[in-house]
Design an enzyme around this catalytic site. Structure first.
Site, PDB file in Angstrom:
ATOM      1  N   HIS A  42       0.868  -1.185   0.000  1.00  0.00           N
ATOM      2  CA  HIS A  42       0.000   0.000   0.000  1.00  0.00           C
ATOM      3  C   HIS A  42       0.900   1.228   0.000  1.00  0.00           C
ATOM      4  O   HIS A  42       1.548   1.525   0.998  1.00  0.00           O
ATOM      5  CB  HIS A  42      -0.877  -0.038   1.258  1.00  0.00           C
ATOM      6  CG  HIS A  42      -1.868   1.083   1.352  1.00  0.00           C
ATOM      7  ND1 HIS A  42      -2.821   1.144   2.344  1.00  0.00           N
ATOM      8  CD2 HIS A  42      -2.075   2.189   0.579  1.00  0.00           C
ATOM      9  CE1 HIS A  42      -3.554   2.246   2.184  1.00  0.00           C
ATOM     10  NE2 HIS A  42      -3.117   2.891   1.130  1.00  0.00           N
ATOM     11  N   HIS A 190      -8.108  -8.459   5.329  1.00  0.00           N
ATOM     12  CA  HIS A 190      -8.007  -7.573   6.494  1.00  0.00           C
ATOM     13  C   HIS A 190      -8.301  -8.348   7.770  1.00  0.00           C
ATOM     14  O   HIS A 190      -9.409  -8.841   7.950  1.00  0.00           O
ATOM     15  CB  HIS A 190      -8.920  -6.338   6.406  1.00  0.00           C
ATOM     16  CG  HIS A 190      -8.260  -5.161   7.073  1.00  0.00           C
ATOM     17  ND1 HIS A 190      -8.259  -4.993   8.434  1.00  0.00           N
ATOM     18  CD2 HIS A 190      -7.496  -4.152   6.578  1.00  0.00           C
ATOM     19  CE1 HIS A 190      -7.564  -3.912   8.740  1.00  0.00           C
ATOM     20  NE2 HIS A 190      -7.070  -3.390   7.637  1.00  0.00           N
TER      21      HIS A 190
HETATM   22  N1  PXP Z   1      -6.429  -5.813   2.240  1.00  0.00           N
HETATM   23  C1  PXP Z   1      -6.401  -4.456   2.353  1.00  0.00           C
HETATM   24  C2  PXP Z   1      -7.170  -3.647   1.368  1.00  0.00           C
HETATM   25  C3  PXP Z   1      -5.652  -3.832   3.359  1.00  0.00           C
HETATM   26  O1  PXP Z   1      -5.645  -2.483   3.455  1.00  0.00           O
HETATM   27  C4  PXP Z   1      -4.903  -4.639   4.242  1.00  0.00           C
HETATM   28  C5  PXP Z   1      -4.054  -3.994   5.284  1.00  0.00           C
HETATM   29  O2  PXP Z   1      -3.033  -3.264   4.707  1.00  0.00           O
HETATM   30  C6  PXP Z   1      -4.948  -6.040   4.078  1.00  0.00           C
HETATM   31  C7  PXP Z   1      -5.729  -6.596   3.080  1.00  0.00           C
HETATM   32  C8  PXP Z   1      -4.175  -6.948   4.966  1.00  0.00           C
HETATM   33  O3  PXP Z   1      -4.652  -6.823   6.288  1.00  0.00           O
HETATM   34  P1  PXP Z   1      -3.876  -7.491   7.469  1.00  0.00           P
HETATM   35  O4  PXP Z   1      -2.547  -6.812   7.574  1.00  0.00           O
HETATM   36  O5  PXP Z   1      -4.770  -7.245   8.657  1.00  0.00           O
HETATM   37  O6  PXP Z   1      -3.723  -8.950   7.146  1.00  0.00           O
END
Ligand code: PXP
Length: 236
Positions: A42, A190
């Site tokens: 990101h 997430h």
């Molecule tokens: N998907 C998106 C769109 C996210 O913003 C994030 C976190 O950066 C993730 C997946 C991954 O989340 P986590 O770090 O909680 O596994």
């Protein structure tokens, strides 16, 4: 179901000292060797984790698939158009948040998101929209030509009771079914971790899950290869 790894937190650790290590690019390449199906980063407007150098190098060196999470803003859209990741995942972005807090409100920001999709499509970049498991948001994503959606699984992951968890899982199942009927690709992510992934796998039709925090955290204790292999085994 494919498993992509978000390596932002490796960059966070590097940035803590403003030095070179641990290098998220090296980490991403090792993760590929250990069997992940893609790398996710990101690029935030405040560059709190990966920076342009990281993303450009990953674009050059990652051979699986690069998924660039990004806000639908001019500066980042131009970088994405230049770098050309295989996938751009549009997410909402707030300066004060610790992590992405929820899905995009596609309905209320339809013109801005539509414009971003058009500009990314011009460069043959597939576009995914990170959304809540909401039929209305998915319909809006479909209406502006998104290629896929990523379902926000944070409410599932953070459910305080088992009942709430299964209620959220049912919402997700309906959302995935709906998106698939429309012909959209479906990713999810997430808050997914080694404990909550098994129940989540009841949901059918998801193409890719994107995990960051849990796998990066576990890799500190057991090493990256083992952390990835354990998650892969759970997903199988
Ligand atoms: N998907 C998106 C769109 C996210 O913003 C994030 C976190 O950066 C993730 C997946 C991954 O989340 P986590 O770090 O909680 O596994």
């Amino acid at each position: 179901m494919k498993f992509t790894l978000n390596v932002d937190h490796v960059a966070t650790l590097r940035n803590a000292r403003g030095e070179q290590q641990p290098d998220p690019v090296t980490f991403a390449l090792m993760a590929e060797q250990f069997g992940v199906d893609g790398i996710v980063v990101h690029l935030r407007e405040d560059r709190r984790h990966v920076n342009e150098r990281d993303v450009r190098l990953m674009r050059e060196l990652v051979t699986t698939k690069l998924d660039l999470e990004m806000a639908a803003v001019d500066e980042i859209i131009e970088i994405a158009r230049d770098i050309q990741p295989e996938l751009a995942t549009l997410v909402p972005e707030k300066r004060q948040e610790l992590t992405t807090e929820g899905g995009l409100n596609v309905i209320d920001n339809i013109e801005q998101i539509k414009d971003a999709i058009i500009r990314l499509h011009e460069k043959d970049i597939l576009v995914s929209l990170f959304v809540e498991p909401s039929i209305e948001q998915i319909d809006a994503a479909y209406g502006i030509d998104a290629d896929m959606i990523e379902i926000h699984t944070g409410n599932y992951a953070n459910a305080e009771t088992e009942d709430d968890m299964f209620i959220e899982l049912d919402r997700i199942k309906l959302a995935v079914e709906h998106a698939k009927k429309l012909g959209l690709g479906v990713n999810a992510g997430h808050g997914l971790n080694y404990n909550n992934i098994s129940d989540f796998l009841e949901v059918e039709g998801i193409d890719e899950i994107s995990i960051g925090q849990a796998v990066i955290a576990r890799s500190i204790f057991v090493g990256l290869e083992k952390a990835i292999t354990e998650m892969r085994d759970l997903i199988k």
